[in-house]
Enzyme design. Structure first.
Site, mmCIF file in Angstrom:
data_model
loop_
_atom_site.group_PDB
_atom_site.id
_atom_site.type_symbol
_atom_site.label_atom_id
_atom_site.label_comp_id
_atom_site.label_asym_id
_atom_site.label_seq_id
_atom_site.Cartn_x
_atom_site.Cartn_y
_atom_site.Cartn_z
ATOM 1 N N ASP A 21 0.807 -1.212 0.000
ATOM 2 C CA ASP A 21 0.000 0.000 0.000
ATOM 3 C C ASP A 21 0.845 1.269 0.000
ATOM 4 O O ASP A 21 2.068 1.228 0.206
ATOM 5 C CB ASP A 21 -0.966 -0.010 1.199
ATOM 6 C CG ASP A 21 -0.334 -0.574 2.470
ATOM 7 O OD1 ASP A 21 0.905 -0.551 2.591
ATOM 8 O OD2 ASP A 21 -1.079 -1.034 3.340
ATOM 9 N N ASP A 23 -7.755 -2.483 14.180
ATOM 10 C CA ASP A 23 -9.140 -2.752 13.758
ATOM 11 C C ASP A 23 -9.225 -3.976 12.851
ATOM 12 O O ASP A 23 -10.264 -4.225 12.249
ATOM 13 C CB ASP A 23 -9.749 -1.519 13.077
ATOM 14 C CG ASP A 23 -9.043 -1.136 11.771
ATOM 15 O OD1 ASP A 23 -8.080 -1.835 11.370
ATOM 16 O OD2 ASP A 23 -9.463 -0.144 11.149
HETATM 17 C C1 F6R Z 1 1.345 -1.434 6.086
HETATM 18 C C2 F6R Z 1 0.080 -2.123 6.212
HETATM 19 C C3 F6R Z 1 -0.753 -2.059 7.452
HETATM 20 C C4 F6R Z 1 0.065 -2.260 8.712
HETATM 21 C C5 F6R Z 1 -0.840 -2.133 9.939
HETATM 22 C C6 F6R Z 1 -0.066 -2.285 11.235
HETATM 23 O O1 F6R Z 1 1.909 -1.657 4.810
HETATM 24 O O2 F6R Z 1 -0.328 -2.715 5.269
HETATM 25 O O3 F6R Z 1 -1.742 -3.054 7.379
HETATM 26 O O4 F6R Z 1 0.663 -3.520 8.686
HETATM 27 O O5 F6R Z 1 -1.464 -0.885 9.918
HETATM 28 O O6 F6R Z 1 0.783 -1.192 11.380
HETATM 29 P P1 F6R Z 1 1.922 -1.194 12.490
HETATM 30 O O7 F6R Z 1 2.866 -2.252 12.087
HETATM 31 O O8 F6R Z 1 2.550 0.173 12.382
HETATM 32 O O9 F6R Z 1 1.245 -1.474 13.771
#
Ligand code: F6R
Length: 260
Positions: free
Chosen positions: A67, A136
Site C-alpha cells: 500500500d 481494527d
Molecule cells: C502497512 C500495512 C498495514 C500495517 C498495519 C499495522 O503496509 O499494510 O496493514 O501492517 O497498519 O501497522 P503497524 O505495524 O505500524 O502497527
C-alpha cells in the site's frame, strides 16, 4: 493457519526472516509481497543482517508493496516508498526495476491499480506475502467492511487507523485519509502469507482474526481460508487466544520434515 508464538518480537522476526531466506535460497527469483509500519522493522533489520553476514542474495527477487498513501510523493518522509528504501532496499542488493510500491501520486488511480494487478500476474504471482495487522483488523489497508474478494484499489482509512498512525505525522492536517492498497483477493492469491503481530495493542484483533468468525468487519480473519498462512506473535499479542498453549505445543513439537 499456523500460529507461532515467540517470547518477544525479536524471536518472531527471526522466524519470519528464516522463512523468507529459505524461500529465496530455494527460489532465487522469488516474488515477495511486503508491508510497512512499525511491525516489520525488526524483520527487515534481520534480512539486512542476513544479506551482510550470510550472503543472502536478493539480486533475483521481485517485490510488491501492499500500500501507499495517496498524495505523498516518493520522497515524502512518511511515504511508504521512502520507508521501504530507508529500512530495506537501500541495504540489500535488490534490482530497483524489480521493486514495486504503489504510486501515491498517480493521476489515474483505477488505471494504476489495474496495472499493479497486471504486474503481479506478469511476475508470476506473489510467493510470500508479509502482513501486519491494524488494531481494527485491517490487512494492507483493507479496513473493516472491505470486500473479502477485493483487488488493488483506493480505500479510505478509518478514524481508528488515522489515530493509530497519527504519531508519524507532525502536522495532522498532512495525514492522508486515502490510500492505494492491494485487495484482500489479491493478498489471498499469494502462495504463502506470513502475518506478524506484536504487542498487547494487537491482542484483540489477533484473537478475533484467528479464533473468531470469518467476517469482513475483521478483514484479517479471511486468512483462515488461506491454505498456507503463518501468524507470528509474541506473548503479548497472543494473550487473548484461547488455544495459545495448544499452538505453542504444536510448534515446539513440529516434525523435522515440517520445519521451515
Ligand atoms: C502497512 C500495512 C498495514 C500495517 C498495519 C499495522 O503496509 O499494510 O496493514 O501492517 O497498519 O501497522 P503497524 O505495524 O505500524 O502497527
Amino acid at each position: 493457519m499456523e500460529i507461532i508464538i515467540q517470547s518477544d518480537s525479536k524471536e518472531g522476526d527471526k522466524v519470519a526472516a528464516r522463512m523468507i531466506a529459505g524461500l529465496i535460497r530455494r527460489k532465487p527469483d522469488a516474488v515477495l509481497g511486503l508491508a510497512t509500519g512499525s511491525t516489520p522493522l525488526g524483520l527487515y533489520r534481520e534480512l539486512v543482517r542476513m544479506h551482510r553476514e550470510e550472503g543472502l542474495d536478493f539480486s533475483g527477487v521481485t517485490s510488491f508493496n501492499l500500500d501507499e498513501y495517496i498524495g505523498l510523493a516518493t520522497d515524502h518522509p512518511q511515504s511508504y516508498h521512502r520507508f521501504m528504501f530507508e529500512n530495506l532496499f537501500n541495504h540489500i542488493n535488490m534490482a530497483t526495476d524489480r521493486i514495486h510500491v504503489p504510486d501515491g501520486m498517480t493521476a489515474d488511480v483505477p488505471a494504476f491499480c489495474a496495472d499493479y494487478e497486471q504486474s503481479i500476474r506478469a511476475a508470476g504471482g506473489i510467493d510470500l506475502q508479509v502482513l501486519g495487522i491494524g488494531t481494527d483488523g485491517h490487512v494492507g489497508f483493507n479496513e473493516p467492511s472491505s470486500s473479502l474478494a477485493s483487488r488493488t484499489r483506493i480505500k479510505t482509512l478509518t478514524q481508528q487507523t488515522l489515530s493509530d498512525n497519527a504519531r508519524h505525522f507532525a502536522d495532522p492536517s498532512g495525514q492522508p485519509h486515502h490510500v492505494i492498497t492491494m485487495g484482500i483477493g489479491t493478498i489471498m492469491e499469494s502462495r504463502q502469507v506470513v502475518m506478524l503481530a506484536f504487542g498487547a495493542n494487537k491482542a484483540d484483533a489477533v484473537a478475533r482474526s484467528v479464533e473468531g468468525p470469518v467476517c469482513a468487519m475483521m478483514p484479517a480473519s479471511v486468512l483462515q481460508f488461506h491454505p498456507r498462512a503463518h501468524v507470528i506473535l509474541d506473548d503479548a499479542s497472543a494473550a487473548r487466544l484461547s488455544k495459545a498453549d495448544y499452538y505453542r505445543w504444536v510448534y515446539d513439537n513440529k516434525p523435522a520434515w515440517q520445519q521451515h
